[in-house]
Design a protein around this motif. Sequence first.
Motif, PDB file in Angstrom:
ATOM      1  N   LEU A  73       0.834  -1.202   0.000  1.00 52.40           N
ATOM      2  CA  LEU A  73       0.000   0.000   0.000  1.00 52.40           C
ATOM      3  C   LEU A  73       0.871   1.256   0.000  1.00 52.40           C
ATOM      4  CD1 LEU A  73      -2.672   1.530   0.283  1.00 52.40           C
ATOM      5  CD2 LEU A  73      -2.532   1.161   2.750  1.00 52.40           C
ATOM      6  N   LEU A  74       1.857   1.298   0.887  1.00 52.36           N
ATOM      7  CA  LEU A  74       2.754   2.453   0.941  1.00 52.36           C
ATOM      8  C   LEU A  74       3.569   2.578  -0.346  1.00 52.36           C
ATOM      9  CD1 LEU A  74       4.068   2.164   4.614  1.00 52.36           C
ATOM     10  CD2 LEU A  74       2.277   3.668   3.732  1.00 52.36           C
ATOM     11  N   ALA A  75       4.006   1.437  -0.886  1.00 48.17           N
ATOM     12  CA  ALA A  75       4.783   1.471  -2.124  1.00 48.17           C
ATOM     13  C   ALA A  75       3.940   1.990  -3.290  1.00 48.17           C
ATOM     14  CB  ALA A  75       5.316   0.074  -2.436  1.00 48.17           C
ATOM     15  N   LEU A  76       2.648   1.645  -3.315  1.00 47.93           N
ATOM     16  CA  LEU A  76       1.776   2.139  -4.382  1.00 47.93           C
ATOM     17  C   LEU A  76       1.637   3.654  -4.309  1.00 47.93           C
ATOM     18  CD1 LEU A  76      -0.222   1.626  -6.706  1.00 47.93           C
ATOM     19  CD2 LEU A  76      -2.022   1.362  -4.967  1.00 47.93           C
ATOM     20  N   ILE A  77       1.510   4.192  -3.113  1.00 48.49           N
ATOM     21  CA  ILE A  77       1.394   5.647  -2.960  1.00 48.49           C
ATOM     22  C   ILE A  77       2.664   6.335  -3.459  1.00 48.49           C
ATOM     23  CG2 ILE A  77       1.203   7.495  -1.256  1.00 48.49           C
ATOM     24  CD1 ILE A  77      -0.550   5.591   0.405  1.00 48.49           C
ATOM     25  N   VAL A  78       3.820   5.785  -3.102  1.00 49.01           N
ATOM     26  CA  VAL A  78       5.086   6.344  -3.587  1.00 49.01           C
ATOM     27  C   VAL A  78       5.184   6.211  -5.108  1.00 49.01           C
ATOM     28  CG1 VAL A  78       7.594   6.087  -3.493  1.00 49.01           C
ATOM     29  CG2 VAL A  78       6.250   5.891  -1.396  1.00 49.01           C
ATOM     30  N   PHE A  79       4.729   5.088  -5.631  1.00 54.46           N
ATOM     31  CA  PHE A  79       4.749   4.843  -7.070  1.00 54.46           C
ATOM     32  C   PHE A  79       3.918   5.885  -7.809  1.00 54.46           C
ATOM     33  CE2 PHE A  79       2.778   2.452 -10.695  1.00 54.46           C
ATOM     34  CZ  PHE A  79       3.920   2.310 -11.459  1.00 54.46           C
ATOM     35  N   TRP A  80       2.718   6.164  -7.307  1.00 59.98           N
ATOM     36  CA  TRP A  80       1.886   7.194  -7.926  1.00 59.98           C
ATOM     37  C   TRP A  80       2.581   8.556  -7.895  1.00 59.98           C
ATOM     38  CZ3 TRP A  80      -3.059   5.480  -4.923  1.00 59.98           C
ATOM     39  CH2 TRP A  80      -3.743   4.518  -5.669  1.00 59.98           C
ATOM     40  N   ALA A  81       3.142   8.911  -6.745  1.00 59.20           N
ATOM     41  CA  ALA A  81       3.785  10.218  -6.592  1.00 59.20           C
ATOM     42  C   ALA A  81       4.956  10.365  -7.563  1.00 59.20           C
ATOM     43  CB  ALA A  81       4.252  10.405  -5.152  1.00 59.20           C
ATOM     44  N   VAL A  82       5.758   9.323  -7.698  1.00 59.12           N
ATOM     45  CA  VAL A  82       6.899   9.379  -8.615  1.00 59.12           C
ATOM     46  C   VAL A  82       6.429   9.562 -10.057  1.00 59.12           C
ATOM     47  CG1 VAL A  82       8.791   8.018  -9.589  1.00 59.12           C
ATOM     48  CG2 VAL A  82       8.445   8.075  -7.117  1.00 59.12           C
ATOM     49  N   LEU A  83       5.380   8.856 -10.448  1.00 60.24           N
ATOM     50  CA  LEU A  83       4.865   8.991 -11.809  1.00 60.24           C
ATOM     51  C   LEU A  83       4.286  10.376 -12.058  1.00 60.24           C
ATOM     52  CD1 LEU A  83       3.167   5.543 -12.537  1.00 60.24           C
ATOM     53  CD2 LEU A  83       5.421   6.359 -13.221  1.00 60.24           C
ATOM     54  N   PHE A  84       3.610  10.950 -11.049  1.00 58.41           N
ATOM     55  CA  PHE A  84       3.105  12.321 -11.198  1.00 58.41           C
ATOM     56  C   PHE A  84       4.250  13.298 -11.434  1.00 58.41           C
ATOM     57  CE2 PHE A  84      -1.105  11.447  -8.961  1.00 58.41           C
ATOM     58  CZ  PHE A  84      -1.854  11.780 -10.065  1.00 58.41           C
ATOM     59  N   VAL A  85       5.289  13.206 -10.624  1.00 50.94           N
ATOM     60  CA  VAL A  85       6.437  14.104 -10.746  1.00 50.94           C
ATOM     61  C   VAL A  85       7.109  13.923 -12.108  1.00 50.94           C
ATOM     62  CG1 VAL A  85       8.738  14.616  -9.842  1.00 50.94           C
ATOM     63  CG2 VAL A  85       6.839  14.263  -8.262  1.00 50.94           C
ATOM     64  N   CYS A 140      -1.252  24.125 -11.307  1.00 50.36           N
ATOM     65  CA  CYS A 140      -2.040  22.892 -11.456  1.00 50.36           C
ATOM     66  C   CYS A 140      -1.370  21.729 -10.721  1.00 50.36           C
ATOM     67  CB  CYS A 140      -2.202  22.551 -12.934  1.00 50.36           C
ATOM     68  SG  CYS A 140      -3.251  23.702 -13.860  1.00 50.36           S
ATOM     69  N   GLU A 141      -0.049  21.644 -10.806  1.00 50.82           N
ATOM     70  CA  GLU A 141       0.647  20.553 -10.117  1.00 50.82           C
ATOM     71  C   GLU A 141       0.565  20.715  -8.602  1.00 50.82           C
ATOM     72  OE1 GLU A 141       4.889  18.117 -10.177  1.00 50.82           O
ATOM     73  OE2 GLU A 141       4.684  20.007 -11.291  1.00 50.82           O
ATOM     74  N   VAL A 142       0.656  21.951  -8.119  1.00 50.43           N
ATOM     75  CA  VAL A 142       0.509  22.183  -6.673  1.00 50.43           C
ATOM     76  C   VAL A 142      -0.873  21.748  -6.207  1.00 50.43           C
ATOM     77  CG1 VAL A 142       0.349  23.953  -4.896  1.00 50.43           C
ATOM     78  CG2 VAL A 142       2.206  24.034  -6.550  1.00 50.43           C
ATOM     79  N   ALA A 143      -1.903  22.116  -6.964  1.00 50.11           N
ATOM     80  CA  ALA A 143      -3.268  21.722  -6.598  1.00 50.11           C
ATOM     81  C   ALA A 143      -3.408  20.203  -6.600  1.00 50.11           C
ATOM     82  CB  ALA A 143      -4.270  22.352  -7.565  1.00 50.11           C
ATOM     83  N   LEU A 144      -2.843  19.551  -7.600  1.00 45.97           N
ATOM     84  CA  LEU A 144      -2.905  18.091  -7.664  1.00 45.97           C
ATOM     85  C   LEU A 144      -2.162  17.460  -6.498  1.00 45.97           C
ATOM     86  CD1 LEU A 144      -3.833  15.642  -9.314  1.00 45.97           C
ATOM     87  CD2 LEU A 144      -1.673  15.753 -10.552  1.00 45.97           C
ATOM     88  N   GLY A 145      -1.034  18.061  -6.112  1.00 42.43           N
ATOM     89  CA  GLY A 145      -0.295  17.544  -4.963  1.00 42.43           C
ATOM     90  C   GLY A 145      -1.093  17.624  -3.680  1.00 42.43           C
ATOM     91  N   PHE A 146      -1.797  18.746  -3.471  1.00 43.46           N
ATOM     92  CA  PHE A 146      -2.639  18.883  -2.269  1.00 43.46           C
ATOM     93  C   PHE A 146      -3.778  17.863  -2.284  1.00 43.46           C
ATOM     94  CE2 PHE A 146      -0.944  23.267  -1.508  1.00 43.46           C
ATOM     95  CZ  PHE A 146      -0.617  23.082  -0.172  1.00 43.46           C
ATOM     96  N   VAL A 147      -4.426  17.700  -3.438  1.00 45.53           N
ATOM     97  CA  VAL A 147      -5.520  16.734  -3.535  1.00 45.53           C
ATOM     98  C   VAL A 147      -5.014  15.322  -3.283  1.00 45.53           C
ATOM     99  CG1 VAL A 147      -7.205  15.700  -5.107  1.00 45.53           C
ATOM    100  CG2 VAL A 147      -6.888  18.175  -5.079  1.00 45.53           C
ATOM    101  N   PHE A 148      -3.870  14.989  -3.858  1.00 43.16           N
ATOM    102  CA  PHE A 148      -3.288  13.660  -3.676  1.00 43.16           C
ATOM    103  C   PHE A 148      -2.965  13.413  -2.203  1.00 43.16           C
ATOM    104  CE2 PHE A 148       0.426  10.815  -3.577  1.00 43.16           C
ATOM    105  CZ  PHE A 148      -0.095   9.725  -4.250  1.00 43.16           C
ATOM    106  N   LEU A 149      -2.385  14.403  -1.535  1.00 46.90           N
ATOM    107  CA  LEU A 149      -2.059  14.255  -0.118  1.00 46.90           C
ATOM    108  C   LEU A 149      -3.317  14.071   0.721  1.00 46.90           C
ATOM    109  CD1 LEU A 149       0.037  14.334   2.165  1.00 46.90           C
ATOM    110  CD2 LEU A 149      -0.215  16.832   2.196  1.00 46.90           C
ATOM    111  N   ALA A 150      -4.365  14.822   0.408  1.00 45.04           N
ATOM    112  CA  ALA A 150      -5.617  14.694   1.158  1.00 45.04           C
ATOM    113  C   ALA A 150      -6.240  13.322   0.956  1.00 45.04           C
ATOM    114  CB  ALA A 150      -6.592  15.785   0.716  1.00 45.04           C
ATOM    115  N   LEU A 151      -6.189  12.809  -0.266  1.00 41.50           N
ATOM    116  CA  LEU A 151      -6.749  11.484  -0.528  1.00 41.50           C
ATOM    117  C   LEU A 151      -5.978  10.403   0.220  1.00 41.50           C
ATOM    118  CD1 LEU A 151      -7.564  11.620  -4.357  1.00 41.50           C
ATOM    119  CD2 LEU A 151      -9.163  11.684  -2.447  1.00 41.50           C
ATOM    120  N   VAL A 152      -4.666  10.516   0.242  1.00 36.85           N
ATOM    121  CA  VAL A 152      -3.852   9.524   0.944  1.00 36.85           C
ATOM    122  C   VAL A 152      -4.144   9.557   2.440  1.00 36.85           C
ATOM    123  CG1 VAL A 152      -1.484   8.944   1.601  1.00 36.85           C
ATOM    124  CG2 VAL A 152      -2.025   9.477  -0.772  1.00 36.85           C
ATOM    125  N   ILE A 153      -4.264  10.754   3.001  1.00 38.81           N
ATOM    126  CA  ILE A 153      -4.548  10.878   4.435  1.00 38.81           C
ATOM    127  C   ILE A 153      -5.893  10.248   4.778  1.00 38.81           C
ATOM    128  CG2 ILE A 153      -5.049  12.546   6.261  1.00 38.81           C
ATOM    129  CD1 ILE A 153      -2.953  14.376   5.042  1.00 38.81           C
TER     130      ILE A 153
END
Length: 377
Positions: A73-85, A140-153
């Motif tokens: 689960l944690l690896a998937l979250i990191v995987f998504w973040a790396v692909l976004f970046v 747009c990337e900052v907004a996506l980062g905030f949304v992604f962080l909120a979803l993960v939390i």
Amino acid sequence: MRIFAAIFGIALIVLVAQDAFETIVLPRRVTRRIRLARLFYRAIQMGWQSLGHVARAGARRESFLSYLGPLSLLALIVFWAVLFVFGFGLLLWGLALPLNTPEKTISFTTYLYLSGTTFFTLGLGDVTPLPGVARLLVVCEVALGFVFLALVISYVPVIYQAFSRRELRISLLDARAGSPATAAEILRRNHAGRNVEELRMLLHEWEVWCADILESHLSYPILAYYRSQHDQQSWVEALTVILDTCALILMGIEGIPVEASRFTFAMARHAVVDLAQVLNTSPTTGVNRLSSAEFARLQDVLAASGIRLNPGTATEQKLAELRETYEPFVSALANRLLVSLPPWIPPGDSLDDWQTSAWDDLFPSTHQTLIKVIHRE
């Protein structure tokens, strides 16, 4: 080449955003086979379970396999973040957008660095976009980062709440059905043939549990790889024991009505079949967990507790037909998750998990006293 990089970056961002939305937000199973999360989980699970096969069965292997669910689960979250970046880095580099940077030469790594600091909202300020499209993309990337962080939390607590609900009922099964749990012990300990209402209520509670397992594990399949706290317990074992118990009642037991067991059996089998499909686990053919000799012994064990089968309807063939509707699926799930299936007959006078403790050796009389708490008839 830069144009292709920009197009690929946009496609990657959209693909990862869709995959994260379907995994975290969408409250239903996605039937599309090609998904990033599914491919990622499959690769992680195959590798981890291959290592698990190497370890000797026992507490050490259980401890090793228990890391699979939370770690993937944690690896998937990191995987998504790396692909976004990486996707935004490709997009910025492909468009060759102007930047304010201390470096004389702006390379792809510069855009990738800007994407990383933007997505994780670091705000270092050493590399900044100049007015124009670059600033819009950064916002747009900052907004996506905030949304992604909120979803993960919000996502992680939901996973553990569903896991806690599942394990609560499994823990209660210990005293109700023994360790390991068996259908014979459920019938014996829950006053089958003497207090039918108690058994009916128990089956109804497990019907609700099976429905909750189906709903939560369809929405979050990673829960299937979260292992129980005790080595002799698992959600596959619990489902199998409930199906075994309902199959015995449906086969025909004197003094026990079959109505409640029909509903529980239907819900439990529904959960087993659908979860086998979600986990891409084909049913195992030729499964036989109860031989003719064991069936005769099972009759003797039940009769010793005052539970007798209907002589006219209860036959080994009828029980075998009922078992064929679910045993191929539970066997496949057990092999996939590296867990054991429960026996039909209690293994001797072994203590339940709740009756054992590492401190019991200090009190020699504890074992005998606890055996009498749930006495064997």
